[in-house]
Scaffold this motif. Structure first.
Motif, PDB file in Angstrom:
ATOM      1  N   ILE A  57       0.869  -1.139   0.079  1.00  0.00           N
ATOM      2  CA  ILE A  57       0.016   0.005  -0.149  1.00  0.00           C
ATOM      3  C   ILE A  57       0.974   1.281   0.021  1.00  0.00           C
ATOM      4  N   PHE A  58       1.918   1.236   0.680  1.00  0.00           N
ATOM      5  CA  PHE A  58       2.796   2.512   0.892  1.00  0.00           C
ATOM      6  C   PHE A  58       3.503   2.703  -0.282  1.00  0.00           C
ATOM      7  N   ASP A  59       3.924   1.573  -1.122  1.00  0.00           N
ATOM      8  CA  ASP A  59       4.539   1.575  -2.445  1.00  0.00           C
ATOM      9  C   ASP A  59       3.580   2.048  -3.412  1.00  0.00           C
ATOM     10  N   PHE A  60       2.314   1.678  -3.250  1.00  0.00           N
ATOM     11  CA  PHE A  60       1.491   2.153  -4.397  1.00  0.00           C
ATOM     12  C   PHE A  60       0.983   3.732  -4.235  1.00  0.00           C
ATOM     13  N   ASN A  61       0.907   4.044  -2.770  1.00  0.00           N
ATOM     14  CA  ASN A  61       0.525   5.345  -2.532  1.00  0.00           C
ATOM     15  C   ASN A  61       0.991   5.704  -1.174  1.00  0.00           C
ATOM     16  N   PRO A  62       2.225   6.390  -1.086  1.00  0.00           N
ATOM     17  CA  PRO A  62       2.966   6.685   0.191  1.00  0.00           C
ATOM     18  C   PRO A  62       2.119   7.656   1.147  1.00  0.00           C
ATOM     19  N   LYS A  63       0.986   8.319   0.485  1.00  0.00           N
ATOM     20  CA  LYS A  63       0.284   9.355   1.480  1.00  0.00           C
ATOM     21  C   LYS A  63      -1.149   8.683   1.853  1.00  0.00           C
ATOM     22  N   SER A  64      -1.028   7.263   1.678  1.00  0.00           N
ATOM     23  CA  SER A  64      -2.074   6.648   2.080  1.00  0.00           C
ATOM     24  C   SER A  64      -2.200   6.432   3.775  1.00  0.00           C
ATOM     25  N   LYS A  65      -3.453   6.425   4.101  1.00  0.00           N
ATOM     26  CA  LYS A  65      -3.729   6.417   5.510  1.00  0.00           C
ATOM     27  C   LYS A  65      -4.327   4.989   5.866  1.00  0.00           C
ATOM     28  N   ILE A  66      -4.269   4.106   6.967  1.00  0.00           N
ATOM     29  CA  ILE A  66      -4.769   2.897   7.142  1.00  0.00           C
ATOM     30  C   ILE A  66      -5.429   2.950   8.519  1.00  0.00           C
TER      31      ILE A  66
END
Length: 144
Positions: free
Chosen positions: A91-100
Protein backbone atom coordinates in the motif's frame (compact mmCIF):
# COMPACT_ATOMS: atom_id res chain seq x y z
CA UNK A 1 -2.58 11.15 -20.32
CA UNK A 2 -5.49 10.82 -17.88
CA UNK A 3 -4.83 11.20 -14.18
CA UNK A 4 -4.75 7.89 -12.30
CA UNK A 5 -7.03 8.03 -9.30
CA UNK A 6 -5.63 6.02 -6.41
CA UNK A 7 -7.20 5.30 -3.04
CA UNK A 8 -5.63 7.09 -0.08
CA UNK A 9 -7.49 5.47 2.80
CA UNK A 10 -7.72 1.79 3.65
CA UNK A 11 -9.91 0.10 6.26
CA UNK A 12 -8.59 -3.18 7.66
CA UNK A 13 -9.49 -5.22 10.69
CA UNK A 14 -10.36 -8.51 12.25
CA UNK A 15 -13.76 -10.08 11.55
CA UNK A 16 -16.74 -8.62 13.40
CA UNK A 17 -14.85 -5.49 14.46
CA UNK A 18 -16.91 -2.83 12.71
CA UNK A 19 -15.14 -2.53 9.35
CA UNK A 20 -18.45 -2.67 7.49
CA UNK A 21 -19.91 0.04 9.73
CA UNK A 22 -16.94 2.38 9.19
CA UNK A 23 -17.05 1.64 5.45
CA UNK A 24 -20.76 2.53 5.33
CA UNK A 25 -20.32 5.69 7.45
CA UNK A 26 -17.51 6.90 5.20
CA UNK A 27 -19.51 6.12 2.03
CA UNK A 28 -22.15 8.60 3.24
CA UNK A 29 -19.67 11.43 3.82
CA UNK A 30 -19.80 14.06 1.04
CA UNK A 31 -16.00 14.33 0.75
CA UNK A 32 -15.27 10.57 0.73
CA UNK A 33 -15.59 8.02 -2.06
CA UNK A 34 -15.81 4.34 -1.22
CA UNK A 35 -16.64 1.96 -4.10
CA UNK A 36 -19.69 -0.26 -3.86
CA UNK A 37 -17.44 -3.32 -4.13
CA UNK A 38 -16.16 -3.92 -0.58
CA UNK A 39 -13.11 -6.08 0.09
CA UNK A 40 -11.27 -6.29 -3.23
CA UNK A 41 -8.17 -7.55 -1.38
CA UNK A 42 -5.90 -6.28 -4.15
CA UNK A 43 -2.90 -5.90 -1.85
CA UNK A 44 -1.38 -8.64 0.29
CA UNK A 45 0.56 -10.70 -2.23
CA UNK A 46 1.29 -13.21 0.54
CA UNK A 47 -2.41 -13.91 1.21
CA UNK A 48 -4.05 -17.09 -0.05
CA UNK A 49 -6.93 -16.04 -2.27
CA UNK A 50 -8.75 -19.23 -3.20
CA UNK A 51 -11.84 -17.91 -4.91
CA UNK A 52 -12.60 -15.43 -7.66
CA UNK A 53 -14.17 -12.70 -5.54
CA UNK A 54 -10.93 -10.73 -5.19
CA UNK A 55 -9.35 -8.36 -7.68
CA UNK A 56 -5.81 -9.16 -8.81
CA UNK A 57 -5.67 -6.95 -11.91
CA UNK A 58 -4.39 -3.37 -11.42
CA UNK A 59 -6.62 -1.91 -14.13
CA UNK A 60 -9.75 -3.52 -12.66
CA UNK A 61 -8.70 -2.37 -9.19
CA UNK A 62 -8.21 1.25 -10.26
CA UNK A 63 -11.53 1.15 -12.15
CA UNK A 64 -13.22 0.83 -8.73
CA UNK A 65 -12.26 4.47 -8.08
CA UNK A 66 -12.94 5.97 -11.51
CA UNK A 67 -16.19 7.60 -10.34
CA UNK A 68 -14.67 9.33 -7.32
CA UNK A 69 -15.20 12.75 -8.94
CA UNK A 70 -12.56 14.76 -7.05
CA UNK A 71 -13.41 13.58 -3.54
CA UNK A 72 -10.77 14.39 -0.90
CA UNK A 73 -10.63 10.85 0.46
CA UNK A 74 -10.84 7.79 -1.75
CA UNK A 75 -10.80 4.47 -0.03
CA UNK A 76 -11.55 0.82 0.22
CA UNK A 77 -12.07 -1.76 2.94
CA UNK A 78 -10.29 -5.12 2.78
CA UNK A 79 -10.16 -6.78 6.17
CA UNK A 80 -7.57 -9.43 5.32
CA UNK A 81 -4.84 -6.82 4.82
CA UNK A 82 -4.53 -7.03 8.60
CA UNK A 83 -3.23 -10.61 8.31
CA UNK A 84 -0.76 -9.89 5.52
CA UNK A 85 2.94 -9.30 6.11
CA UNK A 86 3.16 -7.56 2.73
CA UNK A 87 0.01 -5.43 2.43
CA UNK A 88 1.21 -2.38 4.41
CA UNK A 89 4.39 -2.07 2.33
CA UNK A 90 2.52 -2.72 -0.90
CA UNK A 91 0.00 0.00 0.00
CA UNK A 92 2.82 2.41 0.87
CA UNK A 93 4.61 1.65 -2.41
CA UNK A 94 1.32 2.18 -4.28
CA UNK A 95 0.48 5.47 -2.56
CA UNK A 96 2.87 6.75 0.15
CA UNK A 97 0.27 9.30 1.33
CA UNK A 98 -2.22 6.58 2.23
CA UNK A 99 -3.79 6.26 5.66
CA UNK A 100 -4.76 2.90 7.14
CA UNK A 101 -7.57 2.56 9.65
CA UNK A 102 -7.24 -0.64 11.69
CA UNK A 103 -10.19 -1.93 13.68
CA UNK A 104 -9.69 -4.45 16.47
CA UNK A 105 -12.00 -6.07 18.99
CA UNK A 106 -11.58 -8.10 22.13
CA UNK A 107 -11.34 -11.69 20.79
CA UNK A 108 -13.65 -12.99 23.50
CA UNK A 109 -16.43 -10.69 22.31
CA UNK A 110 -15.60 -11.26 18.66
CA UNK A 111 -15.88 -15.05 18.79
CA UNK A 112 -19.54 -15.02 19.93
CA UNK A 113 -20.49 -12.76 17.05
CA UNK A 114 -18.43 -14.78 14.57
CA UNK A 115 -20.07 -18.02 15.71
CA UNK A 116 -23.50 -16.49 15.15
CA UNK A 117 -22.51 -15.35 11.66
CA UNK A 118 -21.17 -18.83 10.81
CA UNK A 119 -24.39 -20.46 12.04
CA UNK A 120 -26.44 -18.03 9.96
CA UNK A 121 -24.32 -18.56 6.82
CA UNK A 122 -24.30 -22.35 7.17
CA UNK A 123 -20.57 -22.60 7.88
CA UNK A 124 -21.26 -23.87 11.39
CA UNK A 125 -23.74 -26.64 12.15
CA UNK A 126 -23.42 -26.67 15.94
CA UNK A 127 -25.85 -24.07 17.24
CA UNK A 128 -24.66 -24.13 20.86
CA UNK A 129 -21.56 -21.91 21.18
CA UNK A 130 -19.90 -23.93 23.97
CA UNK A 131 -20.40 -27.21 22.10
CA UNK A 132 -18.98 -25.67 18.91
CA UNK A 133 -15.86 -24.49 20.76
CA UNK A 134 -15.41 -27.90 22.40
CA UNK A 135 -15.75 -29.61 19.00
CA UNK A 136 -12.82 -27.64 17.60
CA UNK A 137 -10.14 -29.99 18.99
CA UNK A 138 -11.83 -32.90 17.17
CA UNK A 139 -12.28 -30.91 14.00
CA UNK A 140 -8.58 -30.08 13.92
CA UNK A 141 -7.91 -33.81 13.96
CA UNK A 142 -10.31 -34.33 11.04
CA UNK A 143 -13.03 -35.86 13.17
CA UNK A 144 -16.64 -34.66 13.28
Amino acid sequence: MPLTIKPNIFIVGAPKCGTTSIYEYLRKHPEVFMPSFKEPHFFGSDLVKNNNVYIDNATKYLDLFSNSNGKKMIGEASTHYLYSKMAAKEIFDFNPKSKIIILLRNPINLIYSLHSQYVFSGNEDILDFEKAINAEKYRLLGKD
